[in-house]
Design an enzyme around this catalytic site. Structure first.
Site, mmCIF file in Angstrom:
data_model
loop_
_atom_site.group_PDB
_atom_site.id
_atom_site.type_symbol
_atom_site.label_atom_id
_atom_site.label_comp_id
_atom_site.label_asym_id
_atom_site.label_seq_id
_atom_site.Cartn_x
_atom_site.Cartn_y
_atom_site.Cartn_z
ATOM 1 N N CYS A 196 0.797 -1.183 0.043
ATOM 2 C CA CYS A 196 -0.238 0.088 -0.144
ATOM 3 C C CYS A 196 1.334 1.308 -0.019
ATOM 4 O O CYS A 196 1.490 1.724 0.949
ATOM 5 C CB CYS A 196 -0.912 -0.484 1.659
ATOM 6 S SG CYS A 196 -1.795 1.616 1.469
ATOM 7 N N CYS A 205 0.607 3.822 2.867
ATOM 8 C CA CYS A 205 1.045 3.386 4.203
ATOM 9 C C CYS A 205 2.285 3.375 3.949
ATOM 10 O O CYS A 205 2.566 3.671 5.282
ATOM 11 C CB CYS A 205 0.522 1.554 3.806
ATOM 12 S SG CYS A 205 -0.969 1.184 3.906
#
Length: 144
Positions: A67, A70
């Site tokens: 991600c 993230c």
């Protein structure tokens, strides 16, 4: 002198720490590892329950290595964890390798940040934030 109970992030041993000594280099009575080294702790199924029962507020970053938001948010989370060392326990949970923990907390999007006090969730937010906005949100969540 008042104390609070916290779990060692390394051996999960329980430690009573005087509030006045949080800024000191507190170490675990069992394994002698630092209790508050200013870095987020990686949570797994094995240590999550122990970490969550800390008397300190717990801030959890649910993330995944694939991600991009993230990965971009990780330095922000680490910076705030270092700045707030001893005031809250910062935990990272990789939703890919810890799918049962992600399911338990009904994670539908990442990054998701949750704040727990006394083992109960008091607030959460989805998405990566710049450091200033994250710090502001976190301070409001911790005051609940």
């Amino acid at each position: 002198m008042s104390t609070f109970l916290t779990q060692c992030p390394h051996c999960q041993g329980k430690n009573n720490v005087p509030h006045a000594r949080v800024s000191d280099k507190a170490t675990c009575g069992r394994c002698k590892s630092p209790l508050f080294d200013g870095k987020p702790v990686t949570a797994t199924s094995d240590n999550f329950a122990a970490l969550l029962t800390s008397e300190l507020p717990v801030v959890i970053d649910f993330w995944a290595p694939w991600c991009n938001p993230c990965v971009g948010f990780a330095p922000v989370f680490e910076d705030v964890a270092a700045e707030m060392s001893g005031q809250a326990r910062f935990i990272k949970i990789d939703t890919e390798s810890q799918q049962n923990l992600a399911a338990m907390h009904q994670i539908r999007s990442i990054p998701t940040i949750m704040v727990f006090k006394g083992g109960k969730r008091v607030d959460f937010i989805n998405g990566a934030l710049p450091k200033g906005q994250f710090s502001q949100w976190l301070n409001q969540a911790l005051s609940k």
